[in-house]
Design a protein around this motif. Structure first.
Motif, short mmCIF file in Angstrom:
data_model
loop_
_atom_site.label_atom_id
_atom_site.label_comp_id
_atom_site.label_asym_id
_atom_site.label_seq_id
_atom_site.Cartn_x
_atom_site.Cartn_y
_atom_site.Cartn_z
N LEU A 129 0.82 -1.21 0.00
CA LEU A 129 0.00 0.00 0.00
C LEU A 129 0.86 1.26 0.00
CD1 LEU A 129 -2.81 -1.07 2.51
CD2 LEU A 129 -3.10 -0.58 0.08
N GLU A 130 1.95 1.25 0.77
CA GLU A 130 2.86 2.40 0.80
C GLU A 130 3.50 2.62 -0.57
OE1 GLU A 130 4.80 5.73 2.03
OE2 GLU A 130 3.23 4.62 3.10
N ALA A 131 3.88 1.51 -1.24
CA ALA A 131 4.43 1.63 -2.59
C ALA A 131 3.40 2.22 -3.55
CB ALA A 131 4.89 0.26 -3.09
N LEU B 121 3.67 5.73 -5.85
CA LEU B 121 3.48 5.73 -7.31
C LEU B 121 2.36 6.69 -7.71
CD1 LEU B 121 3.84 1.92 -8.09
CD2 LEU B 121 5.53 3.73 -8.48
N VAL B 122 1.26 6.70 -6.95
CA VAL B 122 0.16 7.63 -7.23
C VAL B 122 0.62 9.07 -7.03
CG1 VAL B 122 -2.12 8.39 -6.49
CG2 VAL B 122 -1.65 5.96 -6.68
N TRP B 123 1.42 9.29 -6.00
CA TRP B 123 1.95 10.62 -5.73
C TRP B 123 2.81 11.11 -6.92
CZ3 TRP B 123 4.86 11.91 -0.51
CH2 TRP B 123 5.08 13.30 -0.44
N ALA B 124 3.70 10.26 -7.42
CA ALA B 124 4.54 10.64 -8.56
C ALA B 124 3.68 10.91 -9.80
CB ALA B 124 5.56 9.54 -8.84
N ALA C 92 -7.61 9.19 -3.14
CA ALA C 92 -7.19 7.79 -3.22
C ALA C 92 -5.99 7.55 -2.32
CB ALA C 92 -6.87 7.42 -4.67
N MET C 93 -5.01 8.48 -2.35
CA MET C 93 -3.83 8.37 -1.49
C MET C 93 -4.24 8.41 -0.02
SD MET C 93 -1.21 10.87 -3.53
CE MET C 93 -0.01 10.90 -2.19
N TRP C 94 -5.15 9.31 0.30
CA TRP C 94 -5.63 9.41 1.68
C TRP C 94 -6.32 8.10 2.10
CZ3 TRP C 94 -10.81 9.33 3.33
CH2 TRP C 94 -11.00 9.63 4.68
N GLY C 95 -7.12 7.54 1.18
CA GLY C 95 -7.80 6.28 1.48
C GLY C 95 -6.82 5.13 1.68
N PHE C 96 -5.78 5.07 0.82
CA PHE C 96 -4.73 4.06 0.99
C PHE C 96 -4.03 4.21 2.35
CE2 PHE C 96 -3.95 3.54 -3.85
CZ PHE C 96 -4.96 2.58 -3.90
N ASP C 97 -3.79 5.46 2.73
CA ASP C 97 -3.10 5.72 4.00
C ASP C 97 -3.95 5.27 5.19
OD1 ASP C 97 -0.66 6.48 4.91
OD2 ASP C 97 -1.01 8.63 4.86
N MET C 98 -5.24 5.56 5.14
CA MET C 98 -6.13 5.11 6.22
C MET C 98 -6.19 3.58 6.27
SD MET C 98 -7.17 7.86 7.66
CE MET C 98 -5.65 8.69 7.15
#
Length: 356
Positions: A56-58, A62-65, A248-254
């Motif tokens: 999930l962190e990976a 990737l989404v951030w980039a 989506a990034m926020w959801g992955f982080d949660m």
């Protein structure tokens, strides 16, 4: 502008001191909770769940980039995706080890200029706009979190400190957004500051440069920054996509934090988890200690106690979280910084210097 190595070398004692403080805070919390309790909790961790945490962190990286690449393509031409990932990791390394030095956004802009010859002010505008998109979900959730905190039965001092941290984080990003949209006001403020320190800087550096030259450079760079910043935010297609990617990034982080607790066989209530962890992320944005180590853990322990999660479980889950979100990205970022540092050094040796 200094490269990563120069920044770390210049601030090495400050960096070591902040890491020492963070290590002491973690040690103190573990001591107060009980080393045996924390270790016993960690021993129960499910390795397959921890592996999911890393995946999930990976995905977040990737989404951030991808989001940053979309924004840069609006203003300029972005490099290939793998290069964007590498620069992002290098900037994360800079942020993680230098809590109050250059910061990730200037470092990303610096690498773009040195490696791809993208104008520094354009790189900085897009990386700042990227951070604005990242911050949007946290603005909404942090406002809800502040309201919930007022109704929770937590110590008054903890409530005040958390709300102050939320407000401070909102102010920092609010100032960046304001600077991007109100270039005239930003120019006046920065020129006024530059004018006040100009005599002292000239005496110390003994450089023969007039204030009019400095004023012209300030106006030029702010205009370029503001133009790039506004262009990136006003493209409707990119705005919508970047907004969706941010959530989506926020959801992955949660989900990742929930996985950290699940690895220990504990499943906290979802809504309090979202609110508490969002506060933890906001606290991590403040340049107090590297990654707000110790401060974030202490805050999470105090807040999760309200929903009945014991301190040893919170600290163990936080350490699992930090392994994926801080330790490994910092190591990968160090490798990326080393790679780009050598690339920049080789370029400066083999090619004639060019002013930005």
């Amino acid at each position: 502008m200094q490269d990563t190595y120069a920044i770390i070398k210049e601030h090495k004692w400050k960096i070591l001191a902040t890491f020492a403080v963070a290590a002491f805070l973690i040690f103190l919390m573990t001591f107060l909770i009980g080393f045996d309790d924390v270790l016993a909790t960690l021993k129960t961790a499910k390795w397959d769940w921890i592996a999911i945490n890393f995946l999930l962190e990976a995905g977040i990286t990737l989404v951030w980039a991808w989001r940053w690449k979309l924004i840069l393509d609006v203003v300029d031409t972005s490099p290939k995706f793998t290069t964007m990932v590498g620069m992002l990791l290098a900037s994360l390394f800079g942020n993680n080890v230098t809590p109050s030095a250059a910061g990730g956004e200037p470092l990303r802009a610096y690498l773009l200029w040195e490696v791809e010859r993208t104008p520094f002010e354009i790189g900085f505008a897009t990386s700042t706009a990227d951070r604005v998109f990242e911050f949007l979900p946290f603005v909404l959730i942090s406002l809800i979190a502040a309201l919930f905190l007022l109704s929770w039965n937590i110590p008054l001092l903890t409530r005040i400190l958390v709300i102050i941290m939320i407000i401070a984080s909102l102010l920092i990003f609010g100032i960046l957004i304001y600077a991007g949209f109100r270039r005239e006001v930003t120019q006046r403020v920065i020129i006024s500051i530059a004018q006040s320190i100009y005599p002292t800087v000239i005496r110390l550096t003994k450089k023969d440069i007039s204030f009019n030259e400095i004023r012209e450079k300030i106006i030029f760079y702010i205009n370029r920054f503001s133009t790039g910043f506004i262009t990136a935010l006003q493209d409707r297609k990119v705005f919508v996509i970047a907004f969706i990617l941010s959530f989506a990034m926020w959801g992955f982080d949660m989900l990742r934090m929930y996985i950290c607790f699940g690895a220990l066989g504990v499943y906290p209530p979802l809504l309090p988890l979202v609110i508490i962890y969002t506060i933890g992320i906001l606290i991590s944005l403040l340049p107090l200690l590297p990654g707000a180590w110790g401060i974030r853990e202490g805050t999470l322990i105090g807040l999760f106690a309200v929903v009945g999660v014991s301190a040893d479980v919170v600290l163990a889950a936080s350490l699992i979280d930090r392994l994926a979100s801080y330790v490994v990205p910092t190591i990968l970022g160090a490798i990326a910084a080393l790679y780009y540092g050598r690339k920049v050094k080789n370029r400066s040796v083999n090619l004639p210097s060019t002013d930005a």
